[in-house]
Write a protein that holds these residues in place. Structure first.
Motif, PDB file in Angstrom:
ATOM      1  N   VAL A   1       3.307  -4.507   6.999  1.00 44.83           N
ATOM      2  CA  VAL A   1       2.189  -4.850   6.329  1.00 44.83           C
ATOM      3  C   VAL A   1       0.890  -3.969   6.410  1.00 44.83           C
ATOM      4  O   VAL A   1       0.033  -4.437   5.905  1.00 44.83           O
ATOM      5  CB  VAL A   1       1.877  -6.206   6.647  1.00 44.83           C
ATOM      6  CG1 VAL A   1       3.135  -7.331   6.436  1.00 44.83           C
ATOM      7  CG2 VAL A   1       1.465  -6.418   8.228  1.00 44.83           C
TER       8      VAL A   1
ATOM      9  N   THR B   1       3.228  -2.131  -4.787  1.00 45.40           N
ATOM     10  CA  THR B   1       2.067  -2.604  -4.473  1.00 45.40           C
ATOM     11  C   THR B   1       1.083  -2.639  -5.645  1.00 45.40           C
ATOM     12  O   THR B   1       1.155  -1.567  -6.512  1.00 45.40           O
ATOM     13  CB  THR B   1       1.479  -1.927  -3.207  1.00 45.40           C
ATOM     14  OG1 THR B   1       1.314  -0.490  -3.475  1.00 45.40           O
ATOM     15  CG2 THR B   1       2.341  -2.259  -2.036  1.00 45.40           C
TER      16      THR B   1
ATOM     17  N   TYR C   1      -0.268  -1.366   5.500  1.00 47.15           N
ATOM     18  CA  TYR C   1      -0.849  -0.632   4.243  1.00 47.15           C
ATOM     19  C   TYR C   1      -1.169  -1.531   3.257  1.00 47.15           C
ATOM     20  O   TYR C   1      -2.537  -1.533   2.909  1.00 47.15           O
ATOM     21  CB  TYR C   1       0.449  -0.058   3.501  1.00 47.15           C
ATOM     22  CG  TYR C   1      -0.029   0.674   2.224  1.00 47.15           C
ATOM     23  CD1 TYR C   1      -0.731   1.721   2.019  1.00 47.15           C
ATOM     24  CD2 TYR C   1       0.149  -0.095   0.901  1.00 47.15           C
ATOM     25  CE1 TYR C   1      -1.101   2.648   0.957  1.00 47.15           C
ATOM     26  CE2 TYR C   1      -0.175   0.671  -0.265  1.00 47.15           C
ATOM     27  CZ  TYR C   1      -0.786   1.791  -0.299  1.00 47.15           C
ATOM     28  OH  TYR C   1      -1.405   2.330  -1.491  1.00 47.15           O
ATOM     29  N   GLU C   2      -0.646  -2.771   3.005  1.00 48.23           N
ATOM     30  CA  GLU C   2      -1.090  -3.886   2.155  1.00 48.23           C
ATOM     31  C   GLU C   2      -2.576  -4.189   2.656  1.00 48.23           C
ATOM     32  O   GLU C   2      -3.446  -4.844   2.021  1.00 48.23           O
ATOM     33  CB  GLU C   2      -0.190  -4.963   1.873  1.00 48.23           C
ATOM     34  CG  GLU C   2       0.893  -4.500   0.990  1.00 48.23           C
ATOM     35  CD  GLU C   2       2.068  -3.887   1.837  1.00 48.23           C
ATOM     36  OE1 GLU C   2       2.163  -3.632   3.006  1.00 48.23           O
ATOM     37  OE2 GLU C   2       3.154  -3.850   1.250  1.00 48.23           O
TER      38      GLU C   2
ATOM     39  N   GLU D   1       9.552  -3.139  -0.505  1.00 49.44           N
ATOM     40  CA  GLU D   1       9.528  -2.841  -1.734  1.00 49.44           C
ATOM     41  C   GLU D   1      10.811  -1.859  -2.314  1.00 49.44           C
ATOM     42  O   GLU D   1      11.128  -1.994  -3.375  1.00 49.44           O
ATOM     43  CB  GLU D   1       8.081  -2.021  -1.904  1.00 49.44           C
ATOM     44  CG  GLU D   1       6.993  -2.782  -1.450  1.00 49.44           C
ATOM     45  CD  GLU D   1       6.501  -2.940  -0.317  1.00 49.44           C
ATOM     46  OE1 GLU D   1       7.480  -2.732   0.730  1.00 49.44           O
ATOM     47  OE2 GLU D   1       5.224  -3.126   0.152  1.00 49.44           O
TER      48      GLU D   1
ATOM     49  N   SER E   1       1.046   4.683   5.516  1.00 47.70           N
ATOM     50  CA  SER E   1       1.408   3.595   6.404  1.00 47.70           C
ATOM     51  C   SER E   1       1.822   4.326   7.801  1.00 47.70           C
ATOM     52  O   SER E   1       1.669   3.823   8.893  1.00 47.70           O
ATOM     53  CB  SER E   1       3.061   3.016   5.905  1.00 47.70           C
ATOM     54  OG  SER E   1       2.282   1.925   4.891  1.00 47.70           O
TER      55      SER E   1
ATOM     56  N   GLN F   1       1.956   4.964  -0.231  1.00 51.84           N
ATOM     57  CA  GLN F   1       2.260   3.973   0.755  1.00 51.84           C
ATOM     58  C   GLN F   1       2.936   4.592   2.082  1.00 51.84           C
ATOM     59  O   GLN F   1       2.775   4.316   3.212  1.00 51.84           O
ATOM     60  CB  GLN F   1       3.175   2.572   0.317  1.00 51.84           C
ATOM     61  CG  GLN F   1       3.333   1.687   1.270  1.00 51.84           C
ATOM     62  CD  GLN F   1       3.896   0.416   0.691  1.00 51.84           C
ATOM     63  OE1 GLN F   1       3.847   0.269  -0.599  1.00 51.84           O
ATOM     64  NE2 GLN F   1       4.438  -0.560   1.407  1.00 51.84           N
TER      65      GLN F   1
ATOM     66  N   GLU G   1      -4.045  -4.612  -0.843  1.00 48.03           N
ATOM     67  CA  GLU G   1      -2.859  -4.630  -2.009  1.00 48.03           C
ATOM     68  C   GLU G   1      -1.782  -5.836  -1.587  1.00 48.03           C
ATOM     69  O   GLU G   1      -1.630  -6.315  -0.455  1.00 48.03           O
ATOM     70  CB  GLU G   1      -2.347  -3.273  -1.843  1.00 48.03           C
ATOM     71  CG  GLU G   1      -3.291  -2.322  -2.703  1.00 48.03           C
ATOM     72  CD  GLU G   1      -2.700  -0.962  -3.071  1.00 48.03           C
ATOM     73  OE1 GLU G   1      -3.205  -0.296  -3.609  1.00 48.03           O
ATOM     74  OE2 GLU G   1      -1.472  -0.786  -2.828  1.00 48.03           O
ATOM     75  N   LYS G   2      -1.026  -6.117  -2.746  1.00 46.87           N
ATOM     76  CA  LYS G   2      -0.130  -7.041  -2.506  1.00 46.87           C
ATOM     77  C   LYS G   2       0.947  -6.505  -3.250  1.00 46.87           C
ATOM     78  O   LYS G   2       0.940  -5.728  -4.139  1.00 46.87           O
ATOM     79  CB  LYS G   2      -0.405  -8.508  -3.234  1.00 46.87           C
ATOM     80  CG  LYS G   2      -0.810  -8.329  -4.620  1.00 46.87           C
ATOM     81  CD  LYS G   2      -0.891  -9.719  -5.314  1.00 46.87           C
ATOM     82  CE  LYS G   2      -1.028  -9.395  -6.882  1.00 46.87           C
ATOM     83  NZ  LYS G   2      -1.369 -10.835  -7.398  1.00 46.87           N
ATOM     84  N   VAL G   3       2.313  -7.043  -2.866  1.00 49.69           N
ATOM     85  CA  VAL G   3       3.451  -6.439  -3.743  1.00 49.69           C
ATOM     86  C   VAL G   3       3.845  -7.330  -4.809  1.00 49.69           C
ATOM     87  O   VAL G   3       3.557  -8.609  -4.878  1.00 49.69           O
ATOM     88  CB  VAL G   3       4.697  -6.606  -2.529  1.00 49.69           C
ATOM     89  CG1 VAL G   3       4.516  -5.577  -1.549  1.00 49.69           C
ATOM     90  CG2 VAL G   3       5.008  -7.863  -2.122  1.00 49.69           C
TER      91      VAL G   3
ATOM     92  N   SER H   1      -3.391  -3.752  -6.259  1.00 55.43           N
ATOM     93  CA  SER H   1      -4.806  -4.113  -5.815  1.00 55.43           C
ATOM     94  C   SER H   1      -4.788  -5.682  -6.057  1.00 55.43           C
ATOM     95  O   SER H   1      -4.506  -6.106  -7.183  1.00 55.43           O
ATOM     96  CB  SER H   1      -5.834  -3.207  -6.708  1.00 55.43           C
ATOM     97  OG  SER H   1      -7.046  -4.003  -6.060  1.00 55.43           O
TER      98      SER H   1
END
Length: 194
Positions: free
Chosen positions: A51, A190, A53-54, A183, A123, A119, A59-61, A192
């Protein structure tokens, strides 16, 4: 599974000092080279990697279109196969075997899914920083931890504020590969939050 085992592999590869392995819950590290702590630590780091990176990029997946949707287990099969092969060939270098396997997996993901390349890189870098700060905290609480537990002659000998460079490299490799697990396997990307 790779996440939960990764820290025990890292600990195994450092070859404990002549004083033996550190104390552990139920004495499992002494008997088997890994214990409950290894799994807890692995899941902690794996959870952060998945998580980080998000969280920092806000951001969301989101699901790819049905046309692009396919299950991809190939990268993680590659990681496991390469790691097991390297463990068979050079078992005394587990942390390097794991790092190399994770880097190959992350590279494969970045090539197959170019939309995940950013990512993968971020990450890896973000988990390296978080892991490094956690390691500094451990060193602050237990000042002789590295020198009393690690056999540093098995490492490169490069320390960053008392943290072996291999630990930072391990965090980068794990973060780069593990962060995109959901992902990559399930066909997400991902996006925004804005």
């Amino acid at each position: 599974v790779a996440s939960s085992d990764s820290r025990s592999v890292s600990a195994k590869s450092c070859s404990f000092q002549s004083t033996g392995p550190p104390p552990s819950i139920l004495g499992l590290i002494e008997k088997f080279g890994f214990g409950i702590e290894s799994f807890l630590f692995g899941f902690l780091v794996g959870g952060i990697a998945s998580v980080v990176y998000e969280f920092f990029q806000h951001e969301k997946v989101v699901l790819l279109s049905n046309k692009e949707l396919r299950k991809h287990f190939s990268a993680y099969t590659l990681v496991v196969v390469i790691f097991l092969l390297l463990e068979f060939i050079i078992p005394e270098k587990s942390i390097y075997n794991l790092m190399f396997s994770f880097v190959l997996g992350a590279t494969y993901i970045a090539v197959v899914r170019r939309d995940l390349m950013r990512q993968v890189i971020f990450s890896g870098a973000l988990l390296s920083v978080v892991y490094f700060l956690l390691f500094l905290l451990v060193n602050a609480i237990f000042p002789n931890f590295v020198h009393s537990v690690y056999s540093l002659e098995n490492f490169l000998g490069i320390m960053v504020l008392g943290v072996p460079i291999e630990e930072i490299m391990f965090a980068f490799a794990m973060g780069a590969c593990w962060s995109t697990l959901y992902e990559f396997v399930n066909g997400y990307r991902t996006q925004s939050l804005k």
